[in-house]
Design an enzyme around this catalytic site. Structure first.
Site, mmCIF file in Angstrom:
data_model
loop_
_atom_site.group_PDB
_atom_site.id
_atom_site.type_symbol
_atom_site.label_atom_id
_atom_site.label_comp_id
_atom_site.label_asym_id
_atom_site.label_seq_id
_atom_site.Cartn_x
_atom_site.Cartn_y
_atom_site.Cartn_z
ATOM 1 C CD1 TRP A 184 -0.004 -1.595 3.048
ATOM 2 C CD2 TRP A 184 0.750 0.497 3.288
ATOM 3 N NE1 TRP A 184 0.855 -1.578 4.140
ATOM 4 C CE2 TRP A 184 1.328 -0.302 4.314
ATOM 5 C CE3 TRP A 184 1.083 1.860 3.238
ATOM 6 C CZ2 TRP A 184 2.210 0.207 5.268
ATOM 7 C CZ3 TRP A 184 1.977 2.366 4.185
ATOM 8 C CH2 TRP A 184 2.516 1.541 5.191
ATOM 9 C CE LYS A 208 -3.118 -9.529 -2.161
ATOM 10 N NZ LYS A 208 -3.584 -8.229 -1.633
ATOM 11 C CG ASP A 210 -2.284 -3.556 1.156
ATOM 12 O OD1 ASP A 210 -1.503 -4.348 1.726
ATOM 13 O OD2 ASP A 210 -3.205 -2.958 1.748
ATOM 14 N N GLY A 259 6.763 -6.310 -0.403
ATOM 15 C CA GLY A 259 6.122 -6.235 0.906
ATOM 16 C C GLY A 259 7.119 -6.571 1.991
ATOM 17 C CB SER A 260 6.650 -7.483 5.493
ATOM 18 O OG SER A 260 5.828 -8.622 5.364
ATOM 19 C CD GLU A 281 12.346 -5.599 -5.766
ATOM 20 O OE1 GLU A 281 13.117 -4.961 -5.027
ATOM 21 O OE2 GLU A 281 12.685 -6.024 -6.881
ATOM 22 C CG LEU A 282 11.497 -9.136 0.613
ATOM 23 C CD1 LEU A 282 12.090 -10.407 1.201
ATOM 24 C CD2 LEU A 282 10.005 -9.291 0.367
ATOM 25 C CD GLU A 413 10.735 -2.064 6.969
ATOM 26 O OE1 GLU A 413 10.061 -3.104 7.095
ATOM 27 O OE2 GLU A 413 10.992 -1.559 5.870
HETATM 28 P P1 NAD Z 1 2.888 -7.195 3.741
HETATM 29 O O1 NAD Z 1 3.899 -8.238 3.449
HETATM 30 O O2 NAD Z 1 2.042 -7.370 4.949
HETATM 31 O O3 NAD Z 1 1.856 -7.013 2.531
HETATM 32 C C1 NAD Z 1 2.277 -6.773 1.205
HETATM 33 C C2 NAD Z 1 1.330 -7.471 0.239
HETATM 34 O O4 NAD Z 1 1.351 -8.869 0.511
HETATM 35 C C3 NAD Z 1 -0.135 -7.055 0.381
HETATM 36 O O5 NAD Z 1 -0.729 -7.039 -0.899
HETATM 37 C C4 NAD Z 1 -0.740 -8.176 1.199
HETATM 38 O O6 NAD Z 1 -2.117 -8.360 0.976
HETATM 39 C C5 NAD Z 1 0.047 -9.368 0.690
HETATM 40 N N1 NAD Z 1 0.114 -10.500 1.620
HETATM 41 C C6 NAD Z 1 0.056 -10.485 2.970
HETATM 42 N N2 NAD Z 1 0.152 -11.744 3.453
HETATM 43 C C7 NAD Z 1 0.279 -12.577 2.376
HETATM 44 C C8 NAD Z 1 0.423 -13.980 2.220
HETATM 45 N N3 NAD Z 1 0.458 -14.798 3.267
HETATM 46 N N4 NAD Z 1 0.533 -14.467 0.970
HETATM 47 C C9 NAD Z 1 0.515 -13.655 -0.099
HETATM 48 N N5 NAD Z 1 0.368 -12.312 -0.012
HETATM 49 C C10 NAD Z 1 0.254 -11.786 1.212
HETATM 50 O O7 NAD Z 1 3.685 -5.838 3.755
HETATM 51 P P2 NAD Z 1 3.189 -4.445 4.300
HETATM 52 O O8 NAD Z 1 3.489 -4.388 5.739
HETATM 53 O O9 NAD Z 1 1.830 -4.152 3.857
HETATM 54 O O10 NAD Z 1 4.175 -3.472 3.488
HETATM 55 C C11 NAD Z 1 5.239 -2.860 4.080
HETATM 56 C C12 NAD Z 1 6.513 -3.651 3.879
HETATM 57 O O11 NAD Z 1 6.822 -3.692 2.503
HETATM 58 C C13 NAD Z 1 7.704 -3.017 4.542
HETATM 59 O O12 NAD Z 1 8.484 -3.992 5.165
HETATM 60 C C14 NAD Z 1 8.466 -2.391 3.394
HETATM 61 O O13 NAD Z 1 9.837 -2.219 3.631
HETATM 62 C C15 NAD Z 1 8.181 -3.352 2.291
HETATM 63 N N6 NAD Z 1 8.343 -2.723 0.974
HETATM 64 C C16 NAD Z 1 9.431 -3.050 0.227
HETATM 65 C C17 NAD Z 1 9.640 -2.441 -1.009
HETATM 66 C C18 NAD Z 1 10.864 -2.777 -1.842
HETATM 67 O O14 NAD Z 1 10.898 -2.383 -2.992
HETATM 68 N N7 NAD Z 1 11.857 -3.451 -1.313
HETATM 69 C C19 NAD Z 1 8.729 -1.503 -1.479
HETATM 70 C C20 NAD Z 1 7.639 -1.197 -0.697
HETATM 71 C C21 NAD Z 1 7.446 -1.817 0.538
#
Ligand code: NAD
Length: 544
Positions: A184, A208, A210, A259-260, A281-282, A413
């Protein structure tokens, strides 16, 4: 720090917004309402037959924005079925046709900028200027891949086993259907930009985005439709990742996840079971180094952007600043002063320097990290508290000093507007501390000696390093690969690497004139001798 007054967004009168029940005399917070017919044109693009929906809330004012229909596992299956049919036809189009559509998308992104900025800010809460960054990044990505994909995807000739007699062609063939799971924090560029090279390579996408930022992603997809991409080529499903993630991975030929780190590891395990590739990309705990010869004013300005852009909800955001002894006091004074001069607010205005956090969960994390640090002895140089008077999840830009390894925010983080500042005496110690921990996403170095800073960059274990810039020099340079080392990820977006990840590399060898087996009446032994002689000669000639 001042709060800006909510003003009228550019989008009112023809755009997606209608004026809300905002009464500035009694409530300094903004309130905006979306035009229901406009919302319907966006939500129509979700493949969802479950009959359920989820209400999206704006972090600007906590008011409901839109109802997003939710997809079932059957919808995911249908999305992949449609995407596969569309991909087969798309893979037969020429690179010129794909590029022409991509360039139309570029122009549409710029033309619809005011509406995009309204929706991004409304849905995510970020300052309008930070929303602008991501529209620009998406447009840059579209233009880069429109212009460069033919080169990156071209069949390459390489040397064969027998010079001249063996011809080798290297093809880059599309994987098929790519699943994109995005976060998001940069709801437009994270939802769209990774998919653009996938399309240029001849793939289809099932996305998919967020759940908290579906409208922005859908607006991007509507622009893609308008640009002329076949509709079925880009499917959108909506719902919780933990529910839709597995059905997507089960049907994808490749997964692009942002994501995370925790979710990234779960996804990596599932991709491993199916032996499909993934780019991940985490997270990060990004260091910024201010060397003894830094221009302190520039470094302080860069540190504000590095730490508080998008309220720190940015994967490449700096959360640790290491400052050389010689400039420490001057830098801290300037950094704190610049931070205190920021305009805080939760409106659609350009004047806002930092918007609110996106959700109560984010606010809880930030509160917990700062409270823990303060309880254990960290000093708050500025900020340090929530500002519900500005928006429900607002937290002030915060600078901490005296953070130690027993505090959560030392190595974890925060993903919020909180940065810790540390003094260093010698550079090798600063490099070691910057490399401490599990992450390796982005670093910044401020120094007036570019050569020395670039030499230090090679010692930093991060996928991107920015010199005299927070993160934009690499992030904005879409020809440069971007991604994480260590627990910050696998694979790279942007540049040639960003498109090649969506392809299988295929080698085609054509043998001509000379066979790869004994001939001209030679026995196997004689043939082996001739071949061995050939190898020695090639080595003498310096051939690879
Ligand atoms: P998150 O991992 O909770 O969610 C990210 C996405 O994954 C969302 O679309 C979510 O619905 C989906 N998701 C959640 N659980 C899942 C599962 N079990 N299986 C498949 N998909 C699932 O991350 P967040 O907390 O919403 O986002 C923030 C994190 O993203 C931070 O750690 C940030 O550093 C990281 N991030 C990294 C980059 C990069 O380019 N390295 C860019 C943006 C954000």
């Amino acid at each position: 720090m001042s709060a800006s007054n909510p003003g009228h967004p550019e989008g009112i009168g023809g755009g997606p917004l209608v004026d809300g029940p905002h009464d500035p005399e009694h409530d300094p917070r903004a309130s905006y309402v979306l035009e229901p017919d406009y919302v319907a044109t966006l939500t129509d693009r979700v493949l969802a037959t479950s009959g359920t929906s989820v209400t999206l809330v704006s972090p600007l004012d906590g008011a409901p924005l839109a109802n997003i229909p939710q997809s079932s596992e059957d919808d995911v299956a249908e999305a992949y079925r449609r995407a596969r049919v569309a991909q087969a036809a798309w893979a037969r189009t020429s690179m010129e046709q794909r590029a022409a559509v991509m360039l139309r998308l570029h122009d549409l992104l710029l033309e619809r900028m005011p509406d995009l900025l309204d929706i991004i800010t409304l849905e995510n809460g970020k300052a309008r200027k930070h929303a602008y960054d991501e529209v620009i990044h998406t447009a840059l990505t579209a233009r880069y891949y429109a212009r460069m994909s033919a080169k990156h995807m071209a069949t390459e000739r390489r040397g064969g086993v027998i010079p001249l007699a063996t011809r080798i062609d290297i093809n880059h063939v599309p994987k098929g259907v790519v699943g994109i799971i995005s976060p998001w924090n940069y709801p437009l560029t994270m939802a769209l930009s990774d998919g653009l090279p996938a399309l240029m390579a001849g793939n289809a996408v099932v996305a998919k985005p967020d759940a908290q930022t579906m409208l922005t992603a859908l607006m991007g997809v509507k622009l893609m439709d308008e640009a002329g991409f076949p509709k079925d080529l880009w499917q959108v499903v909506a719902g919780p990742g933990r529910q839709l993630g597995t059905p997507m991975i089960d049907r994808s030929d490749y997964i692009c996840f942002t994501g995370s780190t925790a979710t990234g590891k779960l996804i990596a395990r599932q991709c491993a079971d199916r032996l499909i590739g993934a780019s991940l990309e985490l997270g990060g705990k990004n260091p910024l180094l201010v060397l003894r010869d830094a221009d302190v004013e520039k470094a302080a300005e860069g540190a504000v952007r590095a730490s508080f852009s998008n309220a720190g909800q940015l994967c490449v955001s700096a959360e640790r600043i290491f400052v050389a002894d010689q400039v420490y006091d001057r830098f801290v004074e300037r950094f704190v002063a610049r931070t205190q001069a920021m305009t805080l607010g939760a409106t659609l205005d350009w004047e806002v320097d930092m918007g609110p956090l996106i959700s109560a969960d984010q606010l809880d994390t930030v509160n917990a990290h700062v409270d823990d640090a303060v309880e254990k002895g960290a000093r708050v140089l500025t900020g340090g508290k929530a500002r519900p008077d500005l928006a429900p999840y607002y937290y002030e830009p915060t600078i901490l000093e005296g953070v130690s390894p027993d505090m959560t925010c030392f190595g974890h983080e925060t993903f919020g507007p909180v940065v810790s500042i540390y003094r260093f005496h010698d550079e090798s110690d600063a490099i070691a501390r910057a490399n401490d921990g599990e992450y390796g996403l982005n670093a910044a170095i401020f120094s007036q000696d570019g050569t020395r800073a670039r030499a230090i960059a090679r010692q930093i274990k991060c996928g991107t390093v920015n010199i005299n810039e927070a993160f934009g020099a690499t992030f904005g340079s879409v020809a440069a690969p971007m991604g994480g080392m260590r627990e910050s990820g696998m694979g790279r977006r942007q540049g040639a690497e960003g498109i090649h990840r969506y392809t299988e590399t295929q080698s085609v060898g054509t043998q001509r004139v000379v066979k790869l087996s004994p001939q001209f009446g030679l026995s196997s032994e004689q043939y082996a001798k001739v071949q061995t002689l050939g190898l020695k000669m090639l080595n003498k000639l310096g051939r690879a």
